[in-house]
Motif scaffolding. Sequence first.
Motif, mmCIF file in Angstrom:
data_model
loop_
_atom_site.group_PDB
_atom_site.id
_atom_site.type_symbol
_atom_site.label_atom_id
_atom_site.label_comp_id
_atom_site.label_asym_id
_atom_site.label_seq_id
_atom_site.Cartn_x
_atom_site.Cartn_y
_atom_site.Cartn_z
ATOM 1 N N GLU A 113 0.799 -1.239 0.001
ATOM 2 C CA GLU A 113 -0.135 -0.031 0.132
ATOM 3 C C GLU A 113 0.919 1.168 -0.020
ATOM 4 O OE1 GLU A 113 -3.185 -0.293 -0.267
ATOM 5 O OE2 GLU A 113 -2.983 -2.557 -0.250
ATOM 6 N N TYR A 114 1.986 1.182 0.702
ATOM 7 C CA TYR A 114 2.861 2.263 0.721
ATOM 8 C C TYR A 114 3.440 2.847 -0.554
ATOM 9 C CZ TYR A 114 6.435 5.528 2.446
ATOM 10 O OH TYR A 114 7.552 6.472 2.508
ATOM 11 N N ASN A 115 3.448 3.982 -0.791
ATOM 12 C CA ASN A 115 4.252 4.639 -2.272
ATOM 13 C C ASN A 115 4.926 5.808 -1.745
ATOM 14 O OD1 ASN A 115 2.799 2.807 -4.045
ATOM 15 N ND2 ASN A 115 0.943 3.926 -3.760
ATOM 16 N N GLY A 116 6.111 5.602 -1.511
ATOM 17 C CA GLY A 116 6.875 6.634 -1.070
ATOM 18 C C GLY A 116 7.644 7.457 -2.175
ATOM 19 N N ASP A 117 8.542 8.213 -1.690
ATOM 20 C CA ASP A 117 9.293 8.817 -2.647
ATOM 21 C C ASP A 117 10.538 7.871 -3.217
ATOM 22 O OD1 ASP A 117 10.966 10.402 -4.217
ATOM 23 O OD2 ASP A 117 11.210 11.940 -2.651
ATOM 24 N N PRO A 118 10.456 7.632 -4.585
ATOM 25 C CA PRO A 118 11.602 6.779 -4.795
ATOM 26 C C PRO A 118 13.066 7.419 -4.726
ATOM 27 C CG PRO A 118 10.338 7.587 -6.815
ATOM 28 C CD PRO A 118 9.471 8.100 -5.505
ATOM 29 N N LYS A 119 13.111 8.618 -4.343
ATOM 30 C CA LYS A 119 14.362 8.971 -4.430
ATOM 31 C C LYS A 119 14.869 8.936 -2.859
ATOM 32 C CE LYS A 119 14.169 12.585 -7.937
ATOM 33 N NZ LYS A 119 14.244 13.944 -8.383
ATOM 34 N N ARG A 120 13.858 8.736 -2.026
ATOM 35 C CA ARG A 120 14.156 8.243 -0.657
ATOM 36 C C ARG A 120 13.451 7.038 -0.174
ATOM 37 N NH1 ARG A 120 12.546 11.290 3.134
ATOM 38 N NH2 ARG A 120 14.440 10.926 4.536
ATOM 39 N N PRO A 121 13.980 5.800 -0.663
ATOM 40 C CA PRO A 121 13.355 4.786 -0.212
ATOM 41 C C PRO A 121 12.935 4.437 1.214
ATOM 42 C CG PRO A 121 15.438 4.235 -0.864
ATOM 43 C CD PRO A 121 15.270 6.101 -1.272
ATOM 44 N N HIS A 122 11.861 3.594 1.507
ATOM 45 C CA HIS A 122 11.456 3.344 2.850
ATOM 46 C C HIS A 122 12.570 3.037 3.678
ATOM 47 C CE1 HIS A 122 11.578 -0.312 0.385
ATOM 48 N NE2 HIS A 122 11.912 -0.763 1.580
ATOM 49 N N TYR A 123 13.642 2.205 3.402
ATOM 50 C CA TYR A 123 14.823 1.920 4.215
ATOM 51 C C TYR A 123 15.809 3.143 4.731
ATOM 52 C CZ TYR A 123 16.731 1.036 -0.420
ATOM 53 O OH TYR A 123 17.138 1.011 -1.938
ATOM 54 N N LEU A 124 15.813 3.714 3.554
ATOM 55 C CA LEU A 124 16.628 5.244 4.023
ATOM 56 C C LEU A 124 15.908 6.103 4.949
ATOM 57 C CD1 LEU A 124 19.222 6.799 3.149
ATOM 58 C CD2 LEU A 124 18.079 7.841 1.293
ATOM 59 N N VAL A 125 14.646 6.233 4.751
ATOM 60 C CA VAL A 125 13.797 6.929 5.727
ATOM 61 C C VAL A 125 14.038 6.465 7.005
ATOM 62 C CG1 VAL A 125 11.465 7.582 6.381
ATOM 63 C CG2 VAL A 125 12.143 7.669 4.112
ATOM 64 N N PHE A 126 13.925 5.216 7.231
ATOM 65 C CA PHE A 126 14.034 4.664 8.425
ATOM 66 C C PHE A 126 15.599 4.659 9.067
ATOM 67 C CE2 PHE A 126 15.696 1.169 11.251
ATOM 68 C CZ PHE A 126 14.806 1.442 12.386
ATOM 69 N N TYR A 127 16.542 4.509 8.209
ATOM 70 C CA TYR A 127 17.914 4.828 8.694
ATOM 71 C C TYR A 127 18.285 6.189 9.026
ATOM 72 C CZ TYR A 127 23.088 4.639 8.314
ATOM 73 O OH TYR A 127 24.323 4.972 8.812
ATOM 74 N N GLU A 128 17.602 7.245 8.355
ATOM 75 C CA GLU A 128 17.862 8.576 8.784
ATOM 76 C C GLU A 128 17.296 8.871 10.209
ATOM 77 O OE1 GLU A 128 18.647 10.388 4.104
ATOM 78 O OE2 GLU A 128 16.503 10.664 5.308
ATOM 79 N N GLN A 129 16.360 8.407 10.232
ATOM 80 C CA GLN A 129 15.567 8.857 11.497
ATOM 81 C C GLN A 129 16.264 8.081 12.808
ATOM 82 O OE1 GLN A 129 11.155 8.678 11.328
ATOM 83 N NE2 GLN A 129 10.943 9.540 9.741
ATOM 84 N N LEU A 130 16.695 6.825 12.481
ATOM 85 C CA LEU A 130 17.352 5.909 13.448
ATOM 86 C C LEU A 130 18.617 6.628 13.908
ATOM 87 C CD1 LEU A 130 17.240 3.193 15.263
ATOM 88 C CD2 LEU A 130 18.699 2.339 13.333
ATOM 89 N N ALA A 131 19.310 7.211 13.021
ATOM 90 C CA ALA A 131 20.579 7.773 13.381
ATOM 91 C C ALA A 131 20.170 8.864 14.498
ATOM 92 C CB ALA A 131 21.091 8.440 11.969
ATOM 93 N N ALA A 132 19.151 9.599 14.601
ATOM 94 C CA ALA A 132 19.143 10.577 15.667
ATOM 95 C C ALA A 132 19.187 9.937 16.919
ATOM 96 C CB ALA A 132 17.708 11.405 15.261
ATOM 97 N N ILE A 133 18.693 8.614 17.082
ATOM 98 C CA ILE A 133 18.692 8.071 18.590
ATOM 99 C C ILE A 133 19.786 6.975 18.651
ATOM 100 C CG2 ILE A 133 16.451 8.690 18.639
ATOM 101 C CD1 ILE A 133 15.818 5.550 18.284
ATOM 102 N N GLU A 134 20.503 6.662 17.814
ATOM 103 C CA GLU A 134 21.396 5.460 17.976
ATOM 104 C C GLU A 134 22.379 5.750 19.196
ATOM 105 O OE1 GLU A 134 24.493 4.381 14.848
ATOM 106 O OE2 GLU A 134 23.089 5.342 13.548
ATOM 107 N N GLY A 135 22.839 6.960 19.171
ATOM 108 C CA GLY A 135 23.806 7.259 20.275
ATOM 109 C C GLY A 135 23.471 6.825 21.889
ATOM 110 N N ASN A 136 22.020 6.478 21.743
ATOM 111 C CA ASN A 136 21.546 6.531 23.026
ATOM 112 C C ASN A 136 21.782 4.782 23.559
ATOM 113 O OD1 ASN A 136 20.693 9.040 23.313
ATOM 114 N ND2 ASN A 136 18.512 8.361 22.454
ATOM 115 N N TYR A 137 22.138 4.035 22.715
ATOM 116 C CA TYR A 137 22.458 2.583 22.945
ATOM 117 C C TYR A 137 23.653 1.971 22.506
ATOM 118 C CZ TYR A 137 17.432 3.223 22.769
ATOM 119 O OH TYR A 137 16.062 3.705 23.113
ATOM 120 N N ASP A 138 23.995 1.129 22.929
ATOM 121 C CA ASP A 138 25.086 0.068 22.769
ATOM 122 C C ASP A 138 24.947 -0.844 21.569
ATOM 123 O OD1 ASP A 138 26.726 1.087 24.985
ATOM 124 O OD2 ASP A 138 25.313 -0.008 26.260
ATOM 125 N N TYR A 139 23.502 -1.458 21.833
ATOM 126 C CA TYR A 139 23.089 -2.356 20.844
ATOM 127 C C TYR A 139 21.744 -2.026 20.349
ATOM 128 C CZ TYR A 139 26.874 -5.346 22.248
ATOM 129 O OH TYR A 139 28.187 -5.997 22.287
#
Length: 299
Positions: A113-139
């Motif tokens: 159902e999801y139709n995102g921006d082909p220039k910013r695929p779903h996995y890149l969207v998640f990766y970029e948002q995860l980067a904002a909090i990954e410093g809070n974790y060891d794993y």
Amino acid sequence: MARKICFINYKGGVGKTSLIVNTAAALAKLGQRVLLCDFDTQSNASIWLLRLDRWNKINALGEGSIYSIYEPGKAKVRDLVIKDVVEGKAGEKLLPGLDLIPTSFNLVDLENEYNGDPKRPHYLVFYEQLAAIEGNYDYILFDCPPNILRASQCGVFASNEIYVPVNPDALSLIGFTLLVEKLYKFHQLSASFRTAAMGVPAQVQGLVFNSIKAGVDIEVPKMRLQLRLNQFKTAKRAAAAAKIFTTQIRDAMVVRRAVALGLPVALVGADAEAGASAGDNVVNDYKKLASELVQHMAA
């Protein structure tokens, strides 16, 4: 920098969710800060750790789960984190240091159902948002379904390491083989969206024998998996340091009881206490696996 680890096999039914939930809990018990991201549309890890009452609210509202970052798209990954997710009946925090990004059944809509921006695929969207909090974790651990479709791609793209749960049967060997082939194709597909700062795409770093029944001889299946792993290492389709883990997780009734209780096995009463003292049960298996996982990449 957090170690980002994907647990996946192309064969279902290998006990992947029990492995990742209890490994995450064992890491937290070692004092590590752990985030578990549930990308399996069956939502088993989320239901287990939240219990049905809390998970039902997320599933019914359609908000608060990982799909919220795509539809309606107003949420960010940082908004979805459930801190110290394991709670007692009175809401007390039982395992500080283990956080969860939950999923619900609407994640299946990401596939069709999801139709995102082909220039910013779903996995890149998640990766970029995860980067904002990954410093809070060891794993950061990703529980992925047995495929490399869209949901799994989010975990695979974000990962630095991949571990494959296996059983001592021919289907696990087939699933492992398919997984490595599909990973290679996905890495080719997503290569243009990677930057040098992301590092190289994640390769298989290890295989873990899971849910081993008493009296089962795993030596022949282990030999066959080692042969296939060696072939992939030679072809540079698996990491040079990839191995079959020494620690093996036994099949145990307490794991099924832990699911019903909404607790990792390390917190299930007398069994957890016995694991801490006697050391010869499934509780200690997970503890040993967590320690081996910590040491593997350090070595």
